[in-house]
Design a protein around this motif. Structure first.
Motif, PDB file in Angstrom:
ATOM      1  N   THR A 193      46.633  32.444  -8.768  1.00 32.03           N
ATOM      2  CA  THR A 193      45.651  32.200  -9.822  1.00 32.03           C
ATOM      3  C   THR A 193      45.279  30.731  -9.807  1.00 32.03           C
ATOM      4  O   THR A 193      46.119  29.868  -9.519  1.00 32.03           O
ATOM      5  N   VAL A 194      44.022  30.451 -10.114  1.00 33.95           N
ATOM      6  CA  VAL A 194      43.559  29.065 -10.231  1.00 33.95           C
ATOM      7  C   VAL A 194      42.931  28.818 -11.597  1.00 33.95           C
ATOM      8  O   VAL A 194      42.354  27.756 -11.832  1.00 33.95           O
ATOM      9  N   ASP A 195      43.074  29.802 -12.508  1.00 31.42           N
ATOM     10  CA  ASP A 195      42.497  29.660 -13.845  1.00 31.42           C
ATOM     11  C   ASP A 195      43.512  30.023 -14.932  1.00 31.42           C
ATOM     12  O   ASP A 195      43.164  30.610 -15.950  1.00 31.42           O
ATOM     13  N   GLY A 196      44.766  29.655 -14.697  1.00 38.02           N
ATOM     14  CA  GLY A 196      45.788  29.877 -15.709  1.00 38.02           C
ATOM     15  C   GLY A 196      46.195  31.309 -15.897  1.00 38.02           C
ATOM     16  O   GLY A 196      46.824  31.647 -16.910  1.00 38.02           O
ATOM     17  N   GLY A 197      45.847  32.175 -14.957  1.00 37.16           N
ATOM     18  CA  GLY A 197      46.240  33.571 -15.048  1.00 37.16           C
ATOM     19  C   GLY A 197      45.190  34.483 -15.631  1.00 37.16           C
ATOM     20  O   GLY A 197      45.433  35.686 -15.790  1.00 37.16           O
ATOM     21  N   ALA A 198      44.009  33.958 -15.945  1.00 41.27           N
ATOM     22  CA  ALA A 198      42.933  34.833 -16.418  1.00 41.27           C
ATOM     23  C   ALA A 198      42.550  35.829 -15.339  1.00 41.27           C
ATOM     24  O   ALA A 198      42.177  36.974 -15.626  1.00 41.27           O
ATOM     25  N   HIS A 199      42.650  35.388 -14.101  1.00 42.51           N
ATOM     26  CA  HIS A 199      42.386  36.265 -12.966  1.00 42.51           C
ATOM     27  C   HIS A 199      43.437  36.000 -11.887  1.00 42.51           C
ATOM     28  O   HIS A 199      43.839  34.853 -11.672  1.00 42.51           O
ATOM     29  N   TRP A 200      43.869  37.054 -11.221  1.00 45.83           N
ATOM     30  CA  TRP A 200      44.828  36.953 -10.121  1.00 45.83           C
ATOM     31  C   TRP A 200      44.234  37.534  -8.855  1.00 45.83           C
ATOM     32  O   TRP A 200      43.614  38.598  -8.889  1.00 45.83           O
ATOM     33  N   GLN A 201      44.427  36.842  -7.755  1.00 46.73           N
ATOM     34  CA  GLN A 201      44.108  37.373  -6.447  1.00 46.73           C
ATOM     35  C   GLN A 201      45.380  37.971  -5.852  1.00 46.73           C
ATOM     36  O   GLN A 201      46.457  37.391  -5.980  1.00 46.73           O
ATOM     37  N   VAL A 202      45.235  39.113  -5.184  1.00 46.99           N
ATOM     38  CA  VAL A 202      46.337  39.718  -4.444  1.00 46.99           C
ATOM     39  C   VAL A 202      45.988  39.628  -2.965  1.00 46.99           C
ATOM     40  O   VAL A 202      45.020  40.238  -2.510  1.00 46.99           O
ATOM     41  N   LEU A 203      46.761  38.841  -2.233  1.00 46.43           N
ATOM     42  CA  LEU A 203      46.521  38.574  -0.821  1.00 46.43           C
ATOM     43  C   LEU A 203      47.612  39.234  -0.002  1.00 46.43           C
ATOM     44  O   LEU A 203      48.727  39.410  -0.486  1.00 46.43           O
ATOM     45  N   THR A 204      47.314  39.561   1.235  1.00 47.17           N
ATOM     46  CA  THR A 204      48.306  40.161   2.119  1.00 47.17           C
ATOM     47  C   THR A 204      48.275  39.464   3.466  1.00 47.17           C
ATOM     48  O   THR A 204      47.204  39.243   4.033  1.00 47.17           O
ATOM     49  N   THR A 205      49.468  39.086   3.966  1.00 44.62           N
ATOM     50  CA  THR A 205      49.568  38.497   5.281  1.00 44.62           C
ATOM     51  C   THR A 205      50.300  39.432   6.229  1.00 44.62           C
ATOM     52  O   THR A 205      51.379  39.937   5.905  1.00 44.62           O
ATOM     53  N   ASP A 206      49.722  39.646   7.399  1.00 45.34           N
ATOM     54  CA  ASP A 206      50.346  40.523   8.384  1.00 45.34           C
ATOM     55  C   ASP A 206      51.638  39.945   8.932  1.00 45.34           C
ATOM     56  O   ASP A 206      52.482  40.679   9.447  1.00 45.34           O
ATOM     57  N   PHE A 207      51.819  38.629   8.828  1.00 43.66           N
ATOM     58  CA  PHE A 207      53.043  38.005   9.313  1.00 43.66           C
ATOM     59  C   PHE A 207      54.266  38.438   8.506  1.00 43.66           C
ATOM     60  O   PHE A 207      55.396  38.262   8.940  1.00 43.66           O
ATOM     61  N   ALA A 208      54.052  38.976   7.304  1.00 45.65           N
ATOM     62  CA  ALA A 208      55.169  39.400   6.462  1.00 45.65           C
ATOM     63  C   ALA A 208      55.069  40.884   6.117  1.00 45.65           C
ATOM     64  O   ALA A 208      55.608  41.318   5.095  1.00 45.65           O
ATOM     65  N   GLU A 209      54.409  41.651   6.967  1.00 47.89           N
ATOM     66  CA  GLU A 209      54.277  43.088   6.712  1.00 47.89           C
ATOM     67  C   GLU A 209      55.656  43.727   6.566  1.00 47.89           C
ATOM     68  O   GLU A 209      56.527  43.567   7.415  1.00 47.89           O
ATOM     69  N   GLY A 210      55.877  44.412   5.456  1.00 52.42           N
ATOM     70  CA  GLY A 210      57.149  45.060   5.184  1.00 52.42           C
ATOM     71  C   GLY A 210      58.235  44.135   4.687  1.00 52.42           C
ATOM     72  O   GLY A 210      59.349  44.583   4.401  1.00 52.42           O
ATOM     73  N   ALA A 211      57.940  42.841   4.568  1.00 48.95           N
ATOM     74  CA  ALA A 211      58.946  41.862   4.151  1.00 48.95           C
ATOM     75  C   ALA A 211      58.688  41.403   2.715  1.00 48.95           C
ATOM     76  O   ALA A 211      57.565  41.473   2.213  1.00 48.95           O
TER      77      ALA A 211
END
Length: 352
Positions: free
Chosen positions: A68-86
């Protein structure tokens, strides 16, 4: 190496709470407002890093990262393949664009983003197949530590001197006791002070210890503590240093969430001696934090607020409706405390 992230979003709701009444003669704790936010995930969250009152990064299971970059009013959910399943249980954010994440378990990896999570670099990878990282912390924007359970009979502590771009294992760490390791419960196994001291909490053996360095990691000693020990689930889970130099440790036995014996201790002399709380927290506590005289500790059965009295902490149970909290962190300003826990739970607490 880089990969591309995938993004989603969310929103939240607001609730006002007050702390419990203090015993007669005890300084009254602050009242707090508590905001429950929509994270966009339903997994158990543990890897918390609070950059500011607006910017927060969270590592999550299955290679997910929340931002979040606005104090939690909005959250982004990102996924990295380098940590798939981790599970990304260790995190450190430098700013709104740059952050590091470390996997718990295999593959043991350190990942970095410099574009707000749009892509990630694989910075370091465990070649032994045995590392299990518990925590990540930085003294400043260049110097930091990552702590793993023992590998080949020795604690693995990595140090960076260039903001996480490269890492090297520190030699001559104290020898682990039988069964001794760390806990990746809250990204708080390490506490660092501005004068170059580092404190790492352990457990799982016959005694729970603090590994201490006061030369930015060049040399280390091991100090015994009065924390719960003697089982694989007992020991030190959270380590914190207050602005006035008090060293606090929280924990207990996560397999006995309501037990209060050995779940908190405080040191006025960098861990050479320890004192228990005047009134103990209400059970196993995976994290503890302090800011501007305010103390908070969390565990799966609840949250306690603390006040300093007679050079010791008196803890009081809160009535905060937070489900199974795992980790907590103040923003640098002290104006916000962020709590994360089960089922994708994220809460923002503010002293009133």
């Amino acid at each position: 190496m880089t990969d591309t992230a995938r993004i989603a979003g969310g929103a939240g709701s607001f609730l006002v709470l007050a702390a419990c009444t203090a015993p007669e003669g005890t300084p009254a704790p602050a009242s707090w407002s508590l905001t429950l936010q929509e994270s966009g995930v339903s997994t158990s969250l543990r890897g918390l890093s609070v950059v500011s009152d607006d910017v927060v990064w969270i590592g999550a299971p299955d290679g997910q990262i929340l931002r979040t970059v606005d104090g939690g009013a909005h959250w982004q959910v990102l996924t990295t393949d380098f940590a798939e399943g981790a599970d990304l249980r260790s995190a450190h954010g430098f700013d709104a664009e740059t952050a590091l994440f470390v996997t718990a378990g295999q593959p043991g990896r350190i990942l970095r983003t410099a574009d707000g999570g749009a892509s990630f670099q694989l910075i370091w990878e465990d070649e032994t197949g045995s590392a299990f990282f518990d925590s990540l912390a930085f003294w400043d924007d260049q110097r930091g530590l990552a702590f793993s359970d023992p590998v080949d009979g020795a604690f693995l502590v990595l140090r960076t001197l260039d903001g996480g771009m490269s890492w090297a294992a520190l030699p001559a760490m104290p020898t682990p006791l039988e069964g001794e390791a760390g806990f990746a419960a809250s990204n708080s196994s390490i506490a660092l002070s501005a004068d170059g001291c580092a404190y790492i909490g352990t457990g799982g053996g016959a005694v729970a210890r603090i590994l201490r360095s006061c030369d930015f990691g060049d040399s280390w000693t091991a100090l015994e503590t009065p924390m719960a020990a003697g089982s694989g689930g007992a020991g030190i889970f959270g380590v914190a240093i207050s602005e006035d130099g008090l060293l606090a440790i929280s924990g207990g036995d996560y397999q006995q969430p309501d037990a209060t014996i050995g779940n908190f201790a405080l040191s006025h002399d960098q861990g050479d001696s320890w004192a228990p709380a005047l009134a103990a927290p209400g059970g196993y506590r995976s994290d503890v934090v302090a800011s501007a005289g305010r103390w908070l500790t969390v565990g799966t059965n609840g949250i306690d607020t603390g006040v300093l009295q007679d050079d010791q902490i008196r803890w009081q149970a809160s009535a905060w409706p937070v489900e199974a909290p795992n980790a907590i962190a103040f923003s640098p300003s002290g104006e916000s405390a962020w709590i994360i826990g089960a089922n994708g739970g994220i809460w923002r607490a503010r002293p009133q």
